[in-house]
Scaffold this motif. Sequence first.
Motif, mmCIF file in Angstrom:
data_model
loop_
_atom_site.group_PDB
_atom_site.id
_atom_site.type_symbol
_atom_site.label_atom_id
_atom_site.label_comp_id
_atom_site.label_asym_id
_atom_site.label_seq_id
_atom_site.Cartn_x
_atom_site.Cartn_y
_atom_site.Cartn_z
ATOM 1 N N SER A 206 12.178 -9.922 -24.883
ATOM 2 C CA SER A 206 11.313 -10.802 -25.656
ATOM 3 C C SER A 206 11.779 -12.244 -25.550
ATOM 4 C CB SER A 206 11.312 -10.369 -27.128
ATOM 5 O OG SER A 206 10.764 -9.085 -27.259
ATOM 6 N N CYS A 207 10.833 -13.124 -25.288
ATOM 7 C CA CYS A 207 11.145 -14.538 -25.169
ATOM 8 C C CYS A 207 10.982 -15.228 -26.517
ATOM 9 C CB CYS A 207 10.222 -15.202 -24.152
ATOM 10 S SG CYS A 207 10.425 -14.599 -22.471
ATOM 11 N N THR B 48 7.970 -14.642 -37.126
ATOM 12 C CA THR B 48 7.996 -16.100 -37.137
ATOM 13 C C THR B 48 9.147 -16.584 -38.010
ATOM 14 O OG1 THR B 48 5.594 -16.210 -36.836
ATOM 15 C CG2 THR B 48 6.693 -18.191 -37.659
ATOM 16 N N GLY C 209 14.603 -16.217 -21.103
ATOM 17 C CA GLY C 209 13.600 -16.802 -21.982
ATOM 18 C C GLY C 209 14.029 -16.861 -23.429
ATOM 19 N N ARG C 210 15.338 -16.817 -23.683
ATOM 20 C CA ARG C 210 15.850 -16.821 -25.053
ATOM 21 C C ARG C 210 16.550 -18.126 -25.406
ATOM 22 N NH1 ARG C 210 19.692 -12.928 -26.493
ATOM 23 N NH2 ARG C 210 20.202 -12.250 -24.397
ATOM 24 N N CYS D 181 10.260 -11.893 -19.086
ATOM 25 C CA CYS D 181 9.797 -11.669 -20.449
ATOM 26 C C CYS D 181 9.084 -10.331 -20.592
ATOM 27 C CB CYS D 181 8.865 -12.804 -20.881
ATOM 28 S SG CYS D 181 9.728 -14.367 -21.119
ATOM 29 N N TYR E 156 9.341 -21.008 -34.769
ATOM 30 C CA TYR E 156 9.304 -20.274 -33.509
ATOM 31 C C TYR E 156 9.070 -18.786 -33.764
ATOM 32 C CZ TYR E 156 14.072 -18.649 -34.472
ATOM 33 O OH TYR E 156 15.177 -18.067 -35.042
ATOM 34 N N ASP E 157 8.599 -18.112 -32.732
ATOM 35 C CA ASP E 157 8.373 -16.667 -32.781
ATOM 36 C C ASP E 157 9.406 -15.963 -31.918
ATOM 37 O OD1 ASP E 157 6.139 -17.012 -34.367
ATOM 38 O OD2 ASP E 157 4.749 -17.041 -32.662
ATOM 39 N N ARG F 1 6.489 -22.627 -31.815
ATOM 40 C CA ARG F 1 5.152 -22.880 -32.343
ATOM 41 C C ARG F 1 5.012 -24.298 -32.871
ATOM 42 N NH1 ARG F 1 3.141 -18.232 -36.279
ATOM 43 N NH2 ARG F 1 1.283 -19.515 -36.024
ATOM 44 N N THR G 294 9.322 -18.185 -28.463
ATOM 45 C CA THR G 294 8.151 -19.044 -28.322
ATOM 46 C C THR G 294 8.132 -20.064 -29.451
ATOM 47 O OG1 THR G 294 6.900 -17.210 -27.353
ATOM 48 C CG2 THR G 294 5.642 -19.112 -28.138
#
Length: 237
Positions: free
Chosen positions: A167-168, A187, A75-76, A163, A181-182, A172, A170
Amino acid sequence: MYFPVAGIEVNPLVPPLVAFAISLFTSMGGVSGAFLLLPFQVSVLGFTSPSVSSTNQLFNIVAIPSGVYRYIKEGRMLWPLTWVVIIGTLPGVLVGAIVRIKYLPDPKNFKLFAGLVLLYMGARLLKDLAFNPKKTGTPTTEERFHQRGKKQPQATGDETASCEHLSCVTVRQWTPTRIVYDFYGETFTVNAVGLMALCLVVGMVGGVYGIGGGSIVAPFLVSFFGMPVYAVAGAAL
């Protein structure tokens, strides 16, 4: 074994073993290792014709997919950043390939160019080590991510890469001018236009050298754009 295109004779096991050893370590930083494989081909194997650049590019195509798959699974994979890098780099690589064939066919000139590229990358690494002292206090995003990875219990199968354990990234917001992105609770905002222009130049250099440009663009993403290496490694790869 004699390779007629390269004009060299070498044990057929040597190139794949060297390529494996290089990519094993460089893929951790989001690069395939082609930037190190080319000096080996030129200086050790004596492969100095323009086809060494295209051979190096082919190595990228073969070496990269497995690393990309891993980042996607974890998820990266920051897809907006990936597409911006591709759009900016691809035209530059094509131009660089033409420059390599037309203006740098002489091995002496090409070795000088390759040496300057390696010198630049080495200087960047030394600069980051010497002039970016470790800050005390609150750990950075990368430090917290790394610490969490150490604390995670052993898992098997898809659970390891889910995930829940890593940590993925995300996304935004994704517009033609910026990417937001987060990652791991923080952020990040990226100037897409500036990054695309940078990738165009990097692509030209990479096209001449025989690399995709990830080894050049990755330090810029981390140093100038302030992005965590764990989040950008997949896109740079």
